[in-house]
Enzyme design. Structure first.
Site, mmCIF file in Angstrom:
data_model
loop_
_atom_site.group_PDB
_atom_site.id
_atom_site.type_symbol
_atom_site.label_atom_id
_atom_site.label_comp_id
_atom_site.label_asym_id
_atom_site.label_seq_id
_atom_site.Cartn_x
_atom_site.Cartn_y
_atom_site.Cartn_z
ATOM 1 N N HIS A 146 0.838 -1.217 0.000
ATOM 2 C CA HIS A 146 0.000 0.000 0.000
ATOM 3 C C HIS A 146 0.871 1.265 0.000
ATOM 4 O O HIS A 146 0.426 2.320 0.464
ATOM 5 C CB HIS A 146 -0.955 0.043 1.198
ATOM 6 C CG HIS A 146 -1.686 -1.238 1.427
ATOM 7 N ND1 HIS A 146 -2.920 -1.501 0.891
ATOM 8 C CD2 HIS A 146 -1.324 -2.361 2.120
ATOM 9 C CE1 HIS A 146 -3.317 -2.717 1.248
ATOM 10 N NE2 HIS A 146 -2.353 -3.266 1.984
ATOM 11 N N LYS A 176 16.220 21.565 -11.035
ATOM 12 C CA LYS A 176 15.562 20.318 -11.403
ATOM 13 C C LYS A 176 16.450 19.343 -12.151
ATOM 14 O O LYS A 176 17.232 19.716 -13.011
ATOM 15 C CB LYS A 176 14.337 20.613 -12.288
ATOM 16 C CG LYS A 176 13.212 21.324 -11.575
ATOM 17 C CD LYS A 176 12.462 20.419 -10.620
ATOM 18 C CE LYS A 176 11.690 19.414 -11.423
ATOM 19 N NZ LYS A 176 10.305 19.415 -11.274
ATOM 20 N N ASN A 192 15.184 15.812 -13.841
ATOM 21 C CA ASN A 192 13.969 15.012 -13.970
ATOM 22 C C ASN A 192 14.252 13.603 -14.492
ATOM 23 O O ASN A 192 15.055 13.435 -15.408
ATOM 24 C CB ASN A 192 12.985 15.712 -14.914
ATOM 25 C CG ASN A 192 12.543 17.061 -14.366
ATOM 26 O OD1 ASN A 192 12.396 17.214 -13.151
ATOM 27 N ND2 ASN A 192 12.353 18.019 -15.245
ATOM 28 N N TYR A 197 -8.885 -13.154 -46.493
ATOM 29 C CA TYR A 197 -8.211 -11.857 -46.413
ATOM 30 C C TYR A 197 -9.194 -10.714 -46.673
ATOM 31 O O TYR A 197 -10.049 -10.793 -47.557
ATOM 32 C CB TYR A 197 -7.066 -11.781 -47.449
ATOM 33 C CG TYR A 197 -6.393 -10.419 -47.451
ATOM 34 C CD1 TYR A 197 -5.360 -10.133 -46.566
ATOM 35 C CD2 TYR A 197 -6.834 -9.396 -48.301
ATOM 36 C CE1 TYR A 197 -4.764 -8.876 -46.532
ATOM 37 C CE2 TYR A 197 -6.250 -8.143 -48.276
ATOM 38 C CZ TYR A 197 -5.219 -7.889 -47.390
ATOM 39 O OH TYR A 197 -4.638 -6.648 -47.351
ATOM 40 N N LYS A 253 -0.202 -3.274 -39.719
ATOM 41 C CA LYS A 253 1.237 -2.996 -39.674
ATOM 42 C C LYS A 253 1.619 -1.870 -38.738
ATOM 43 O O LYS A 253 2.564 -2.011 -37.944
ATOM 44 C CB LYS A 253 1.750 -2.709 -41.085
ATOM 45 C CG LYS A 253 1.757 -3.957 -41.914
ATOM 46 C CD LYS A 253 2.016 -3.697 -43.350
ATOM 47 C CE LYS A 253 1.393 -4.803 -44.169
ATOM 48 N NZ LYS A 253 -0.073 -4.955 -43.986
HETATM 49 N N1 ARG Z 1 -0.856 -4.037 -48.772
HETATM 50 C C1 ARG Z 1 -1.656 -5.184 -48.513
HETATM 51 C C2 ARG Z 1 -1.650 -5.457 -47.005
HETATM 52 O O1 ARG Z 1 -0.914 -4.888 -46.338
HETATM 53 C C3 ARG Z 1 -1.136 -6.371 -49.239
HETATM 54 C C4 ARG Z 1 -2.161 -7.404 -49.581
HETATM 55 C C5 ARG Z 1 -3.181 -6.812 -50.453
HETATM 56 N N2 ARG Z 1 -3.974 -7.769 -51.114
HETATM 57 C C6 ARG Z 1 -4.976 -7.410 -51.853
HETATM 58 N N3 ARG Z 1 -5.602 -8.301 -52.520
HETATM 59 N N4 ARG Z 1 -5.391 -6.183 -51.924
HETATM 60 O O2 ARG Z 1 -2.405 -6.247 -46.496
#
Ligand code: ARG
Length: 465
Positions: free
Chosen positions: A165, A292, A294, A326, A334
């Site tokens: 605590h 200071k 920090n 897909y 990403k």
């Molecule tokens: N740039 C796309 C991705 O990052 C690659 C795959 C795209 N495929 C498609 N049929 N549009 O997922």
């Protein structure tokens, strides 16, 4: 790396059935090359393995395969010399590289995509990329752990108050405290290695979603790329990103740990605690307050934890509504993944550099442990050893503590006469259990804070490396 935004910059490989050019904004909106170009090395490695496999099954001639491989290697050099002109109209890293290959080597370049789709290509690239990053991250966790082991060994006798605590609880040694962080990182490392098993399977060969009519040899390409095996269902292979989610779950847990560690460092470095000094090179000053210094590094790591949690939420949400197989949604996998990787790597690096340089303020820690009645439990245990039931012992010590609070003294600062008025079981040897050293040394079992146990824990950790 420069990016060409003009529509003329690249002829789209899929343009055959279209009757008008892509709207300029849509082109920019749907393009991913701005961020997926960081996959170029793995995209090229995947393409080389695919070309070799196509030659192996007789779909490409040996000469065509050589042309493709040399062309791809030249492109890699161009990219690394920053002489590659990335084109937004060629959408992503895959089409940019393939188009450049055909520009360079002609018709053989147009054969590379035989039996393949960008859907299995991108899933393969991300897994290859993530596998490399996992190995770098694993090494960095080990480096931080090694720093913690050295620090724990060095400070195995250094006593500070342990808290619950955030109130003084019982004395512990600093080495024991560091070994707690070591243990958390050990589990993080295990989680990462477990995640790697599922990352290191190859989607290539799934093609768009259903597989391909060519007599491909997936084991052949998997071996070339160092995959442990192939993804066994083509629909699953191109569509799921659970491996990235797992990585972000690992990253979130790791950053949660580093954030807690950061919080302690920030508190400890404050003038009120003054337990540690962080070296100047890991701190910054204030533009207005000259005094200071920090603790920016731990503060920033604590702050960056939020973006990693956010990435995990982004990926979970990205997947939850997608029907097989897909969908373009997956292009959004990403940036959160890359951001998590960068954040994890940066945070680990700075921690691994900083931890061995933490200056431990022994006297300040010991002084803090001497106040706050940190040996009260030891007194209760002493009474139990002298025949008092634990609940009664608790009550006795509580009364002694109250006297201490009223008179501004710790238990060890009271006289025998004062202490023994609370229980006849308090004898003259009571002061032995009220010392900090006696308190920590008494916790002499596996997992306890006795200095001998801390040294043994460090040894076990070193032996298991
Ligand atoms: N740039 C796309 C991705 O990052 C690659 C795959 C795209 N495929 C498609 N049929 N549009 O997922």
């Amino acid at each position: 790396m420069s990016i060409d935004n003009s529509s003329e910059a690249g002829h789209k490989p899929w343009a055959g059935r279209f009757t008008e050019p892509t709207d300029a904004f849509v082109e920019a909106f749907t393009s991913s090359v701005g961020f997926d170009k960081r996959l170029y090395r793995h995209d090229i490695a995947g393409s080389i393995a695919h070309a070799r496999m196509l030659a192996h099954i007789g779909v490409l001639s040996g000469d065509e395969c050589e042309l493709i491989i040399n062309g791809l290697k030249d492109i890699q050099l161009d990219i690394e010399r920053d002489e590659f002109n990335w084109s937004v109209s060629l959408e992503d890293v895959h089409m940019n590289i393939e188009a450049r290959l055909t520009d360079r080597i002609g018709v053989a370049g147009k054969k590379l995509h035989t039996g393949r789709s960008r859907n299995d290509q991108v899933a393969t690239d991300i897994r290859l990329y993530l596998r490399d990053e996992i190995d770098l991250i694993a090494a960095e966790i080990k480096r931080l752990q090694a720093g913690l082991l050295d620090l724990a060994e060095r400070e195995a006798d250094t006593i500070l108050p342990g808290f619950t605590h955030l109130q003084v609880a019982q004395p512990v040694v600093f080495g024991h405290h560091m070994m707690a962080w070591y243990e958390m990182l050990k589990r993080d490392h295990e989680r990462l290695m477990d995640c790697r098993k599922r990352v290191n399977l190859m989607p290539l060969g799934a093609a768009a979603l259903a597989g391909t009519s060519y007599p491909i040899d997936r084991e052949f390409s998997a071996k070339l790329l160092g995959f442990d095996g192939v993804c066994e269902n083509s629909l699953d292979a191109v569509s799921d990103r659970d491996f990235a989610i797992e990585f972000c779950a690992f990253a979130s847990t790791l950053l949660m740990h580093l954030s807690r560690f950061s919080e302690e460092l920030v508190i400890w470095a404050s003038a009120q605690f003054d337990f540690v000094e962080l070296p100047d090179r890991f701190c910054t000053g204030s533009s207005i307050m000259p005094q200071k210094k920090n603790p920016d590094v731990p503060e920033l790591v604590r702050g960056k934890t939020g973006r990693v949690f956010g990435s995990l939420m982004s990926l979970l949400t990205l997947m939850k509504g997608q029907p097989l197989a897909y969908n373009k949604d997956n292009q959004e996998d990403k940036e959160p993944l890359f951001d998590s990787i960068d954040t994890v790597r940066g945070s680990l690096r700075v921690f691994a550099d900083m931890v061995p340089a933490i200056e431990v303020k022994h006297e300040k820690m010991e002084r803090a442990a001497l106040s706050g009645f940190s040996t009260a439990t030891d007194l209760a245990d002493y009474l139990v050893r002298n025949g008092v039931a634990f609940r009664d012992a608790h009550e006795v010590v509580g009364k002694a503590v109250r006297l201490g609070v009223e008179t501004g003294r710790d238990l060890a600062e009271m006289s025998f006469e004062e202490l023994s008025q609370f229980s006849p079981a308090i004898k003259k040897d009571v002061f032995e259990v009220l010392t900090l050293q006696g308190s920590v040394a008494a916790r002499d079992h596996i997992g306890g804070t006795a200095p001998a146990q801390v040294r043994a824990a460090v040894q076990r950790a070193r032996d298991s490396c």
